[in-house]
Design a protein around this motif. Sequence first.
Motif, PDB file in Angstrom:
ATOM      1  N   GLU A 245     -25.451   0.346  31.421  1.00 48.13           N
ATOM      2  CA  GLU A 245     -26.701   0.200  32.155  1.00 48.13           C
ATOM      3  C   GLU A 245     -26.684   1.027  33.439  1.00 48.13           C
ATOM      4  OE1 GLU A 245     -29.532  -3.473  33.717  1.00 48.13           O
ATOM      5  OE2 GLU A 245     -27.359  -3.735  33.583  1.00 48.13           O
ATOM      6  N   LYS A 246     -25.574   0.986  34.173  1.00 46.50           N
ATOM      7  CA  LYS A 246     -25.494   1.686  35.452  1.00 46.50           C
ATOM      8  C   LYS A 246     -25.499   3.203  35.282  1.00 46.50           C
ATOM      9  CE  LYS A 246     -22.772   1.866  39.694  1.00 46.50           C
ATOM     10  NZ  LYS A 246     -21.565   1.353  40.402  1.00 46.50           N
ATOM     11  N   SER A 247     -24.788   3.687  34.259  1.00 44.80           N
ATOM     12  CA  SER A 247     -24.676   5.129  34.049  1.00 44.80           C
ATOM     13  C   SER A 247     -25.770   5.679  33.139  1.00 44.80           C
ATOM     14  CB  SER A 247     -23.312   5.450  33.440  1.00 44.80           C
ATOM     15  OG  SER A 247     -23.130   4.784  32.202  1.00 44.80           O
ATOM     16  N   ALA A 248     -26.636   4.818  32.600  1.00 47.72           N
ATOM     17  CA  ALA A 248     -27.727   5.256  31.716  1.00 47.72           C
ATOM     18  C   ALA A 248     -27.182   6.085  30.559  1.00 47.72           C
ATOM     19  CB  ALA A 248     -28.775   6.044  32.495  1.00 47.72           C
ATOM     20  N   LYS A 249     -26.176   5.528  29.879  1.00 43.87           N
ATOM     21  CA  LYS A 249     -25.575   6.192  28.731  1.00 43.87           C
ATOM     22  C   LYS A 249     -25.683   5.282  27.511  1.00 43.87           C
ATOM     23  CE  LYS A 249     -22.210   8.808  31.448  1.00 43.87           C
ATOM     24  NZ  LYS A 249     -20.759   9.087  31.680  1.00 43.87           N
ATOM     25  N   ILE A 250     -25.521   5.898  26.341  1.00 42.42           N
ATOM     26  CA  ILE A 250     -25.542   5.144  25.091  1.00 42.42           C
ATOM     27  C   ILE A 250     -24.180   4.477  24.915  1.00 42.42           C
ATOM     28  CG2 ILE A 250     -25.794   5.306  22.588  1.00 42.42           C
ATOM     29  CD1 ILE A 250     -27.543   7.756  23.025  1.00 42.42           C
ATOM     30  N   THR A 308     -21.018  -9.532   9.213  1.00 46.50           N
ATOM     31  CA  THR A 308     -19.941  -9.017   8.376  1.00 46.50           C
ATOM     32  C   THR A 308     -19.287  -7.862   9.107  1.00 46.50           C
ATOM     33  OG1 THR A 308     -19.347  -8.239   6.165  1.00 46.50           O
ATOM     34  CG2 THR A 308     -21.392  -7.386   7.119  1.00 46.50           C
ATOM     35  N   TYR A 309     -18.120  -7.490   8.602  1.00 49.91           N
ATOM     36  CA  TYR A 309     -17.330  -6.500   9.320  1.00 49.91           C
ATOM     37  C   TYR A 309     -16.794  -5.479   8.335  1.00 49.91           C
ATOM     38  CZ  TYR A 309     -17.641 -10.153  12.777  1.00 49.91           C
ATOM     39  OH  TYR A 309     -18.138 -11.083  13.630  1.00 49.91           O
ATOM     40  N   PRO A 310     -16.602  -4.230   8.791  1.00 49.00           N
ATOM     41  CA  PRO A 310     -16.736  -3.716  10.165  1.00 49.00           C
ATOM     42  C   PRO A 310     -18.181  -3.697  10.624  1.00 49.00           C
ATOM     43  CG  PRO A 310     -16.316  -1.911   8.661  1.00 49.00           C
ATOM     44  CD  PRO A 310     -16.154  -3.168   7.858  1.00 49.00           C
ATOM     45  N   PHE A 311     -18.340  -3.748  11.953  1.00 45.44           N
ATOM     46  CA  PHE A 311     -19.664  -3.833  12.550  1.00 45.44           C
ATOM     47  C   PHE A 311     -19.764  -2.777  13.645  1.00 45.44           C
ATOM     48  CE2 PHE A 311     -22.382  -5.316  15.989  1.00 45.44           C
ATOM     49  CZ  PHE A 311     -23.547  -5.678  15.326  1.00 45.44           C
ATOM     50  N   VAL A 312     -20.865  -2.014  13.617  1.00 42.68           N
ATOM     51  CA  VAL A 312     -21.117  -0.975  14.626  1.00 42.68           C
ATOM     52  C   VAL A 312     -22.527  -1.176  15.157  1.00 42.68           C
ATOM     53  CG1 VAL A 312     -21.261   1.499  15.106  1.00 42.68           C
ATOM     54  CG2 VAL A 312     -19.569   0.656  13.469  1.00 42.68           C
ATOM     55  N   ALA A 313     -22.655  -1.195  16.492  1.00 46.19           N
ATOM     56  CA  ALA A 313     -23.969  -1.327  17.126  1.00 46.19           C
ATOM     57  C   ALA A 313     -24.073  -0.308  18.252  1.00 46.19           C
ATOM     58  CB  ALA A 313     -24.174  -2.746  17.677  1.00 46.19           C
ATOM     59  N   PHE A 314     -25.275   0.237  18.407  1.00 46.23           N
ATOM     60  CA  PHE A 314     -25.571   1.180  19.495  1.00 46.23           C
ATOM     61  C   PHE A 314     -26.530   0.506  20.462  1.00 46.23           C
ATOM     62  CE2 PHE A 314     -24.366   3.888  15.938  1.00 46.23           C
ATOM     63  CZ  PHE A 314     -23.438   4.736  16.534  1.00 46.23           C
ATOM     64  N   ILE A 315     -26.220   0.579  21.743  1.00 51.31           N
ATOM     65  CA  ILE A 315     -27.062  -0.022  22.776  1.00 51.31           C
ATOM     66  C   ILE A 315     -27.352   1.012  23.847  1.00 51.31           C
ATOM     67  CG2 ILE A 315     -26.106  -2.326  22.373  1.00 51.31           C
ATOM     68  CD1 ILE A 315     -24.434  -1.967  24.897  1.00 51.31           C
ATOM     69  N   ALA A 316     -28.465   0.856  24.528  1.00 50.44           N
ATOM     70  CA  ALA A 316     -28.832   1.761  25.630  1.00 50.44           C
ATOM     71  C   ALA A 316     -30.023   1.168  26.361  1.00 50.44           C
ATOM     72  CB  ALA A 316     -29.165   3.153  25.110  1.00 50.44           C
TER      73      ALA A 316
END
Length: 604
Positions: A245-250, A308-316
């Motif tokens: 959040e602070k660095s505005a990165k994915i 379920t796993y493996p699990f991958v999530a992208f946040i931004a």
Amino acid sequence: MDVDALSPSQKDALGQLQALMNGGDADVAIGVLDSVNWDVQRAAEMIFDNGVPPPLSRPGSRTNIEHFEVDDSEQGLLIPTSSGREFRPVRTPSSGLTVRPVRALIAVITLPLRLITSILRFLFRILRVPFPQFVPFTWSSLSYRSHGLGNRHDSRLMDPRSVAERWVRALEEETGAVCISRSGARNNLDSSVNDHGVSSGTDAAGPSTLTARMGPNDSTVEDVELKSLPDFFLGSYENFVRTCEKSAKIGCVILVSEEHDDVPEFKRSTLTDPTLLKLVQENDIIVWGGDIRDKDPWSASQKLQATTYPFVAFIALQARRTTGPGTASAPTLTILSRHQGPCIPSTSAPTAAQTLATHLTDHLLPRVTPFLARIKAQAAERERERALRAEQDRAFEESRQRDKERVERRLAEDKRAEDERRLRAEAEEQRRAWHARRMDWRRYERRALVTREPRPGESGRGKTMRVGLRLPDGRRLVRFFGESDSMTALHAYVDSHFIPAELAPDSDPHAPPGGATPGEIGLVEEVQSSGRSETQWWGFQLVLAYPRKELAWEPSRRLGDVDVLKSGGQLVVEMVGDMGSGDGKGKEKAAAAENSDDGYETED
């Protein structure tokens, strides 16, 4: 209770809890779930913390976890806010303190078994054979399985950064790969290769030293090619999302569970894929990961709704959706996409490297990058404005300080000038008082100490002496003294000629000033108490014209005893101080006339 008699939702809860417990006895898991009304999160808290969860607000109720679509609508669920959060953090219930003595007793009893188990695990690891679970569900399986050595209550081992470091280190050992930042340093070591083609570096990547779960697509051939892993963020999940959040990165969240057969292949293929790593590195994506057997990754899996796993999530950061038109609000962290499941086949599986790379290139980056670039530009503009304000404040402060110093300097100069004026006024007052007192003494000397001239034929005062005097203003005086007269009489005679003409002799005082002792004794006492030398007190000195010789004042000495005055003489009066108005040039006049002849002759 029979598993077949459970409802579909209860079976799903049982499966999730058994996945967290590395399998385990179904009857025990069902008993734990039934005690908390089939709430998986509360059951996990009870198991992981070895305590009793807090009572529910009303019997028979069930805490439902809200499910979100995988798009920008999942906002505000990633970090805690003052208004609350969707998923409660995993915490230690206070009632868990009551079971600590029991746990300590069990730990002492099971110590020999733990030692034997550790030795067997070591031997099985060397032989690369999976360690069998002899007891499917024990007390130790109801707690977090620490990846490091030591007591799990050790604050250092439970620290999120230490847990993340151990997980990354284990991932490097299992995949035979290293993080990108370390591999760059290691490639420098690869340049120093000996004649046999073996790297001279001691930390070159090699085959895994850990035994991975074998799958149908696993290969027994060790890949000797140097591989890389992403540079993982080492810290807690909360710090990770705050950094995004602070660095505005994915941000990219990777969660695994060793109980899933798809995880080993995901680690070896997806996490080490060069194309995906290049996308992550070029777009400066922050990566955080962990095993849900640890507390922090487990909490993250609940917040991100991993099933379920493996699990991958992208946040931004994304613009917050508002209901009112024309309203603007600050951006909030958003779950951009979630990917979970196997990574095989490599072209279409949810967590395959090609699938993730295509998703990043075609969908996520084109949609998110412009918004993040705008946020960064706004942040840079705010920083420039802040720096400009700081520079203006600094310039204003320097100007204010200069003005303050100028005012203080002016005040100091005014004070110094005032002090100088005061000192001059005091000095002038003292000078006037001194001259007034000296004038009183001159007038007293003229009446009491200046003797009359001897009459012709008078012999009571000894031989008559003729003394010529040249005053500083050029006047010439001739005076007759008896040789028994003192030098005080001669000096008092000269001193009386500095009395203004308007002060007539008849008005001279009969008593010395200030009640001093009358006569020459009082004069001597006055000179001694004045703090001045004799010459300074008189303000002049008598000098023989030729050859030049100064005649010092000696109160008790007779004029006849002075060798140069035995037959009379010619003396010059030289000023040695301020004698008042009109006397400033007396010394120069006396010096000019010093060698001149006054035309008088000494009487024998």
